[in-house]
Design a protein around this motif. Structure first.
Motif, PDB file in Angstrom:
ATOM      1  N   VAL A   2       0.861  -1.193   0.000  1.00  0.00           N
ATOM      2  CA  VAL A   2       0.000   0.000   0.000  1.00  0.00           C
ATOM      3  C   VAL A   2       0.895   1.240   0.000  1.00  0.00           C
ATOM      4  N   VAL A   3       0.701   2.105  -0.993  1.00  0.00           N
ATOM      5  CA  VAL A   3       1.460   3.363  -1.028  1.00  0.00           C
ATOM      6  C   VAL A   3       0.637   4.413  -0.291  1.00  0.00           C
ATOM      7  N   LYS A   4       1.251   5.009   0.739  1.00  0.00           N
ATOM      8  CA  LYS A   4       0.507   5.963   1.575  1.00  0.00           C
ATOM      9  C   LYS A   4       0.591   7.402   1.062  1.00  0.00           C
ATOM     10  N   ALA A   5       1.686   7.720   0.373  1.00  0.00           N
ATOM     11  CA  ALA A   5       1.864   9.112  -0.071  1.00  0.00           C
ATOM     12  C   ALA A   5       2.796   9.155  -1.278  1.00  0.00           C
ATOM     13  N   VAL A   6       2.712  10.249  -2.035  1.00  0.00           N
ATOM     14  CA  VAL A   6       3.602  10.457  -3.175  1.00  0.00           C
ATOM     15  C   VAL A   6       4.230  11.853  -3.048  1.00  0.00           C
ATOM     16  N   PHE A   7       5.557  11.880  -3.165  1.00  0.00           N
ATOM     17  CA  PHE A   7       6.308  13.141  -3.083  1.00  0.00           C
ATOM     18  C   PHE A   7       7.060  13.362  -4.386  1.00  0.00           C
ATOM     19  N   ALA A   8       7.222  14.627  -4.779  1.00  0.00           N
ATOM     20  CA  ALA A   8       7.949  14.898  -6.024  1.00  0.00           C
ATOM     21  C   ALA A   8       8.972  16.000  -5.828  1.00  0.00           C
ATOM     22  N   PHE A   9      10.111  15.812  -6.487  1.00  0.00           N
ATOM     23  CA  PHE A   9      11.220  16.777  -6.457  1.00  0.00           C
ATOM     24  C   PHE A   9      11.717  16.961  -7.881  1.00  0.00           C
ATOM     25  N   GLY A  10      12.228  18.158  -8.185  1.00  0.00           N
ATOM     26  CA  GLY A  10      12.824  18.329  -9.500  1.00  0.00           C
ATOM     27  C   GLY A  10      12.292  19.517 -10.260  1.00  0.00           C
ATOM     28  N   ASP A  11      11.927  19.284 -11.538  1.00  0.00           N
ATOM     29  CA  ASP A  11      11.655  20.392 -12.454  1.00  0.00           C
ATOM     30  C   ASP A  11      10.188  20.488 -12.855  1.00  0.00           C
ATOM     31  N   SER A  12       9.936  21.159 -13.990  1.00  0.00           N
ATOM     32  CA  SER A  12       8.562  21.503 -14.393  1.00  0.00           C
ATOM     33  C   SER A  12       7.647  20.302 -14.597  1.00  0.00           C
ATOM     34  N   GLN A  16       3.949  21.395  -9.239  1.00  0.00           N
ATOM     35  CA  GLN A  16       2.493  21.438  -9.087  1.00  0.00           C
ATOM     36  C   GLN A  16       1.990  22.857  -8.798  1.00  0.00           C
ATOM     37  N   GLY A  17       2.872  23.838  -9.036  1.00  0.00           N
ATOM     38  CA  GLY A  17       2.485  25.232  -8.784  1.00  0.00           C
ATOM     39  C   GLY A  17       3.454  25.961  -7.878  1.00  0.00           C
ATOM     40  N   SER A  18       4.594  25.321  -7.530  1.00  0.00           N
ATOM     41  CA  SER A  18       5.580  25.977  -6.647  1.00  0.00           C
ATOM     42  C   SER A  18       6.021  27.329  -7.199  1.00  0.00           C
ATOM     43  N   ASN A  19       6.224  27.392  -8.529  1.00  0.00           N
ATOM     44  CA  ASN A  19       6.779  28.618  -9.105  1.00  0.00           C
ATOM     45  C   ASN A  19       5.814  29.799  -9.071  1.00  0.00           C
ATOM     46  N   ASN A  20       4.539  29.534  -8.726  1.00  0.00           N
ATOM     47  CA  ASN A  20       3.603  30.651  -8.534  1.00  0.00           C
ATOM     48  C   ASN A  20       4.056  31.521  -7.362  1.00  0.00           C
ATOM     49  N   SER A  84       4.401  18.201  -3.556  1.00  0.00           N
ATOM     50  CA  SER A  84       5.529  18.358  -4.477  1.00  0.00           C
ATOM     51  C   SER A  84       6.365  19.572  -4.076  1.00  0.00           C
ATOM     52  N   PHE A  85       7.673  19.372  -4.124  1.00  0.00           N
ATOM     53  CA  PHE A  85       8.624  20.453  -3.833  1.00  0.00           C
ATOM     54  C   PHE A  85       9.261  20.974  -5.122  1.00  0.00           C
ATOM     55  N   ALA A  86       8.872  20.394  -6.252  1.00  0.00           N
ATOM     56  CA  ALA A  86       9.537  20.654  -7.535  1.00  0.00           C
ATOM     57  C   ALA A  86       9.314  22.078  -8.030  1.00  0.00           C
ATOM     58  N   SER A  87      10.266  22.531  -8.844  1.00  0.00           N
ATOM     59  CA  SER A  87      10.217  23.897  -9.363  1.00  0.00           C
ATOM     60  C   SER A  87      10.666  23.898 -10.822  1.00  0.00           C
ATOM     61  N   GLY A  88       9.802  24.386 -11.712  1.00  0.00           N
ATOM     62  CA  GLY A  88      10.150  24.456 -13.133  1.00  0.00           C
ATOM     63  C   GLY A  88      11.418  25.251 -13.348  1.00  0.00           C
ATOM     64  N   GLY A  89      12.338  24.700 -14.141  1.00  0.00           N
ATOM     65  CA  GLY A  89      13.591  25.394 -14.420  1.00  0.00           C
ATOM     66  C   GLY A  89      14.753  24.916 -13.568  1.00  0.00           C
ATOM     67  N   CYS A  90      14.480  23.969 -12.658  1.00  0.00           N
ATOM     68  CA  CYS A  90      15.522  23.455 -11.764  1.00  0.00           C
ATOM     69  C   CYS A  90      16.278  22.309 -12.460  1.00  0.00           C
ATOM     70  N   GLY A  91      17.483  22.010 -11.987  1.00  0.00           N
ATOM     71  CA  GLY A  91      18.241  20.893 -12.548  1.00  0.00           C
ATOM     72  C   GLY A  91      19.148  20.272 -11.512  1.00  0.00           C
ATOM     73  N   TYR A  92      19.871  19.230 -11.918  1.00  0.00           N
ATOM     74  CA  TYR A  92      20.860  18.626 -11.018  1.00  0.00           C
ATOM     75  C   TYR A  92      22.045  19.580 -10.829  1.00  0.00           C
ATOM     76  N   ASP A  93      22.435  20.266 -11.907  1.00  0.00           N
ATOM     77  CA  ASP A  93      23.490  21.265 -11.848  1.00  0.00           C
ATOM     78  C   ASP A  93      22.939  22.481 -11.081  1.00  0.00           C
ATOM     79  N   PRO A  94      23.577  22.885  -9.967  1.00  0.00           N
ATOM     80  CA  PRO A  94      23.051  24.014  -9.176  1.00  0.00           C
ATOM     81  C   PRO A  94      22.912  25.306  -9.994  1.00  0.00           C
ATOM     82  N   LEU A  95      23.750  25.471 -11.033  1.00  0.00           N
ATOM     83  CA  LEU A  95      23.672  26.675 -11.872  1.00  0.00           C
ATOM     84  C   LEU A  95      22.339  26.787 -12.609  1.00  0.00           C
ATOM     85  N   THR A  96      21.737  25.640 -12.916  1.00  0.00           N
ATOM     86  CA  THR A  96      20.532  25.632 -13.758  1.00  0.00           C
ATOM     87  C   THR A  96      19.396  26.419 -13.112  1.00  0.00           C
TER      88      THR A  96
END
Length: 266
Positions: A2-12, A16-20, A84-96
């Motif tokens: 049974v999966v209790k929760a789903v979390f997301a990290f990363g880019d666009s 789910q609206g973080s960049n607002n 979700s903690f994800a943010s459009g425009g983010c990358g593995y490279d910190p510069l991104t």
């Protein structure tokens, strides 16, 4: 299981609206975004409708969609079933993320730590740990590193593409290990799609006929091969973890190259 929760990290792809709620140029809180979503209103999702986290929680019967952690209207119940903690425009490279003022992965991790404190306050440490043990963690990044930072902005061109993909994979590996240290056990790491076929990249690098850029697609494949190998090796190293590399390159390329296989294209 049974999966209790789903979390997301990363880019666009999983924002789910973080960049607002941040001062970035990477926004989609305006039409036609969201035209097929819950009443046709833009929500900051980089999509006309649901995103991968939304589709996954719906399929698992957890809830209808995954909210952004930064959403000021976030409900207490949502803390128990994933955000979700994800943010459009983010990358593995910190510069991104820096180039476009998106939320970097390091900050997304700090927000997750803050979130853990809130969840423990709500349900206690034992139940919080149980939720994490039975949760699905999605990590989606890398496209913006190659498409924006490496090829378009050119700020890492002192590195050849082989060295740059090494840097990306080293940073991805660090991130996955930090997630594991914070209690994540089931982690799905998405590969990079055929970025040479993105409309923007076809316009910039696809010549008069806007064909897919082979060079960009080869870079994505190189990164995916290295990432897949690294995830396999981490999986053996991190006790009780289930790490899965999810290939989205080939299914998406097939859709682009052979659309007739997938139904009526008119």
């Amino acid at each position: 299981m049974v999966v209790k929760a789903v979390f997301a990290f990363g880019d666009s792809i999983v924002d789910q609206g973080s960049n607002n709620y941040v001062a970035t140029i990477v926004k989609c809180d305006f039409p036609p975004y969201g035209k097929d979503f819950n009443g046709g209103m833009p929500t900051g999702r980089f999509s006309n409708g649901k995103t991968p986290p939304d589709l996954i929680v719906e399929e698992l019967g957890i809830k209808d969609f995954v909210p952004a952690y930064l959403d000021p209207n976030l409900k207490i119940e949502d803390l128990k079933t994933g955000v979700s903690f994800a943010s459009g425009g983010c990358g593995y490279d910190p510069l991104t993320a820096t180039i476009v003022s998106a939320i970097p992965l390091s900050t997304q991790l700090n927000q997750f730590k803050e979130y853990i404190g809130k969840l423990e306050g709500l349900v206690g440490e034992e139940e919080a740990n149980d939720i994490f043990k039975n949760s699905l963690f999605l990590v989606v990044a890398g496209s913006d590193d190659l498409a924006n930072t490496y090829f378009t902005a050119g700020v890492r061109l002192k590195k050849d593409v082989n060295s740059y993909t090494d840097l990306m994979v080293a940073k991805a590996s660090e991130f996955v290990q930090e997630l594991y240290n914070l209690g994540a056990r089931k982690i799905g790491i998405f590969g990079i799609p055929p970025i040479g076929c993105l409309p923007s990249q076809r316009t910039l690098a696809g010549g008069l006929h806007r064909v897919c850029s082979e060079e960009y697609n080869e870079a994505a494949q190189m990164a995916n091969t290295k990432l897949s190998t690294e995830i396999d090796s981490l999986s053996k190293k991190l006790a009780q973890s289930k790490l899965v590399f999810l290939d989205i390159y080939n299914p998406l390329l097939d859709l682009i190259v052979n659309p007739q296989k997938y139904g009526n294209i008119h």
